[in-house]
Design an enzyme around this catalytic site. Structure first.
Site, mmCIF file in Angstrom:
data_model
loop_
_atom_site.group_PDB
_atom_site.id
_atom_site.type_symbol
_atom_site.label_atom_id
_atom_site.label_comp_id
_atom_site.label_asym_id
_atom_site.label_seq_id
_atom_site.Cartn_x
_atom_site.Cartn_y
_atom_site.Cartn_z
ATOM 1 N N PHE A 11 0.830 -1.212 0.000
ATOM 2 C CA PHE A 11 0.000 0.000 0.000
ATOM 3 C C PHE A 11 0.862 1.259 0.000
ATOM 4 O O PHE A 11 0.653 2.183 -0.791
ATOM 5 C CB PHE A 11 -0.922 -0.043 1.227
ATOM 6 C CG PHE A 11 -1.738 1.205 1.440
ATOM 7 C CD1 PHE A 11 -2.605 1.659 0.460
ATOM 8 C CD2 PHE A 11 -1.649 1.909 2.628
ATOM 9 C CE1 PHE A 11 -3.365 2.809 0.652
ATOM 10 C CE2 PHE A 11 -2.406 3.048 2.836
ATOM 11 C CZ PHE A 11 -3.269 3.501 1.849
ATOM 12 N N CYS A 65 10.352 -0.453 3.595
ATOM 13 C CA CYS A 65 8.916 -0.444 3.896
ATOM 14 C C CYS A 65 8.367 -1.825 4.207
ATOM 15 O O CYS A 65 7.311 -1.942 4.825
ATOM 16 C CB CYS A 65 8.125 0.132 2.722
ATOM 17 S SG CYS A 65 8.527 1.817 2.271
ATOM 18 N N ALA A 66 9.055 -2.877 3.745
ATOM 19 C CA ALA A 66 8.546 -4.243 3.911
ATOM 20 C C ALA A 66 8.520 -4.631 5.384
ATOM 21 O O ALA A 66 9.396 -4.251 6.156
ATOM 22 C CB ALA A 66 9.414 -5.225 3.132
ATOM 23 N N ARG A 68 6.469 -7.682 8.343
ATOM 24 C CA ARG A 68 5.360 -8.563 8.735
ATOM 25 C C ARG A 68 4.429 -7.690 9.558
ATOM 26 O O ARG A 68 4.763 -7.285 10.680
ATOM 27 C CB ARG A 68 5.850 -9.748 9.567
ATOM 28 C CG ARG A 68 4.741 -10.776 9.860
ATOM 29 C CD ARG A 68 5.291 -11.976 10.622
ATOM 30 N NE ARG A 68 4.384 -13.106 10.601
ATOM 31 C CZ ARG A 68 3.454 -13.345 11.536
ATOM 32 N NH1 ARG A 68 3.327 -12.544 12.566
ATOM 33 N NH2 ARG A 68 2.664 -14.401 11.441
ATOM 34 N N SER A 111 6.620 2.039 13.290
ATOM 35 C CA SER A 111 5.196 2.109 13.624
ATOM 36 C C SER A 111 5.009 2.872 14.928
ATOM 37 O O SER A 111 5.856 2.803 15.828
ATOM 38 C CB SER A 111 4.621 0.694 13.783
ATOM 39 O OG SER A 111 3.333 0.733 14.367
ATOM 40 N N TYR A 137 4.108 -7.197 17.387
ATOM 41 C CA TYR A 137 4.470 -6.385 16.231
ATOM 42 C C TYR A 137 5.258 -5.153 16.666
ATOM 43 O O TYR A 137 6.341 -4.862 16.150
ATOM 44 C CB TYR A 137 3.214 -5.984 15.466
ATOM 45 C CG TYR A 137 3.437 -4.971 14.371
ATOM 46 C CD1 TYR A 137 4.103 -5.324 13.201
ATOM 47 C CD2 TYR A 137 2.972 -3.666 14.498
ATOM 48 C CE1 TYR A 137 4.297 -4.386 12.191
ATOM 49 C CE2 TYR A 137 3.167 -2.734 13.500
ATOM 50 C CZ TYR A 137 3.828 -3.097 12.345
ATOM 51 O OH TYR A 137 4.031 -2.165 11.347
ATOM 52 N N LYS A 141 9.357 -4.153 16.025
ATOM 53 C CA LYS A 141 9.757 -2.882 15.419
ATOM 54 C C LYS A 141 10.653 -2.084 16.382
ATOM 55 O O LYS A 141 11.635 -1.451 15.967
ATOM 56 C CB LYS A 141 8.522 -2.061 15.059
ATOM 57 C CG LYS A 141 7.742 -2.555 13.860
ATOM 58 C CD LYS A 141 8.453 -2.208 12.563
ATOM 59 C CE LYS A 141 7.561 -2.406 11.350
ATOM 60 N NZ LYS A 141 8.200 -2.006 10.088
ATOM 61 N N GLY A 186 -25.126 5.065 4.189
ATOM 62 C CA GLY A 186 -26.022 6.145 4.585
ATOM 63 C C GLY A 186 -26.953 5.809 5.729
ATOM 64 O O GLY A 186 -27.954 6.506 5.945
ATOM 65 N N SER A 203 -2.437 10.530 5.918
ATOM 66 C CA SER A 203 -2.710 10.089 4.557
ATOM 67 C C SER A 203 -1.445 9.499 3.964
ATOM 68 O O SER A 203 -0.326 9.914 4.302
ATOM 69 C CB SER A 203 -3.199 11.258 3.694
ATOM 70 O OG SER A 203 -2.132 12.096 3.312
#
Length: 317
Positions: A11, A65-66, A68, A111, A137, A141, A186, A203
């Site tokens: 992504f 960027c890779a 798990r 992260s 995780y 990191k 909606g 973003s």
């Protein structure tokens, strides 16, 4: 600038590739067939075992960027070891080979989970807070960060650590996509009382812009940067922004937060409810001041871009 990029099909990585078109980019990829199509594609199935001097040849900057990623309902028998193999050992394996090859800078996409899972309202995480990961995780990191910074001291490799908050944008998956889909219908939603929390989002385009800034910024070396859109929102406000971006009217039913906590306790989903009701804010003052940087995209524009991509994908279904 010669760049080696990992996670190029993900992504974030795919968006980053678009911004790096003016650079010479080599990509570590897991698709063996694709690696035979171009010298710029280098096959790598296992980061912790990867050993290829040619991959690092003439590289100025490695952008990693890779990873798990965090997995809900992980079925691994030893998840911490699995996270460490990729996120810690794999990262350090790349960094050591980068040092040997004379790579100048290593940009590590970490992260916010390194800081923790939540903050008290109005007391955001800061770049120099003590690391306090609460899951495997985040721990993997955190350990990678610590060892990278030590490697930087020992070898002179310039390490840049970026800790994103929740990343959204066109093609986003997981919880953000699920909520966007729900809002698109909606229907009245039960978030009317969740107004007293605040969450920092970023973003994907703002994150990419920061990464690109860090490629050659002289003050980025050996720094930790937190990143967000610099516009924190409550759950209620986030749903309002989604509805606006989708062109939907939105009525949010005022269900008391105590009801959510009761449901969480009864169902054993207290952690899920805590994320829904709680805050997770970051202070990006250090990032802005050190780099002279600010998020180029507003949260409103980011949501609109994400919503447009979502609606386009629905038309194709």
């Amino acid at each position: 600038m010669n760049i080696l990029l990992t996670g190029s099909s993900g992504f974030l990585g795919s968006r980053l590739c678009t911004r790096l078109k003016n650079h010479d980019v080599k990509k570590l990829i897991r698709e063996l067939s694709l690696s035979k199509e171009s010298d710029n594609y280098i096959y790598c199935d296992n980061l912790s075992c990867f050993n290829n001097k040619l991959a690092f040849s003439n590289v100025d900057v490695l952008i990693h960027c890779a990873a798990r990623v965090h997995i809900m309902d992980d079925t691994s028998t030893n998840p911490l070891d699995d996270y460490r193999e990729v996120n810690t050992e794999g990262t350090l394996n790349l960094a050591r080979q980068a040092v040997e090859a004379g790579v100048k800078r290593f940009i590590f996409i970490s992260s916010i989970k390194v800081n923790g899972e939540s903050t008290q309202l109005g007391k955001p995480f800061k770049f120099d807070d003590q690391r306090s990961p609460e899951d495997f995780y985040g721990q993997s990191k955190s350990e990678a960060e610590e060892q990278l910074l030590q490697l930087a001291k020992d070898t002179g490799l310039e390490v840049v650590i970026i800790r994103p908050t929740l990343v959204y944008g066109p093609g986003v998956k997981a919880n953000f996509a699920s909520l966007l889909n729900l809002v698109s219908k909606g229907l009245p939603l039960p978030f009317g009382c969740i107004k007293d929390n605040k969450r920092s989002l970023v973003s994907v385009d703002n994150l990419v812009d920061l990464i690109v800034t860090c490629i050659d910024h002289p003050k980025a070396a050996n720094q930790v940067f937190l990143v967000s859109d610099d516009n924190d929102v409550s759950t209620n406000e986030m749903v309002q922004q989604m509805a606006k971006a989708l062109g939907k009217s939105q009525w949010q039913v005022p269900i008391p937060t105590a009801c959510y906590r009761l449901v969480g306790k009864v169902t054993g989903k207290e952690d899920v409810i805590s994320r829904l009701l709680g805050s997770l804010q970051v202070d990006i003052t250090h990032t802005k001041d050190t780099l002279g940087w600010k998020p180029p995209q507003t949260l409103e524009d980011g949501f609109k871009q994400t919503a447009n991509a979502f609606l386009q994908s629905k038309l194709k279904d």
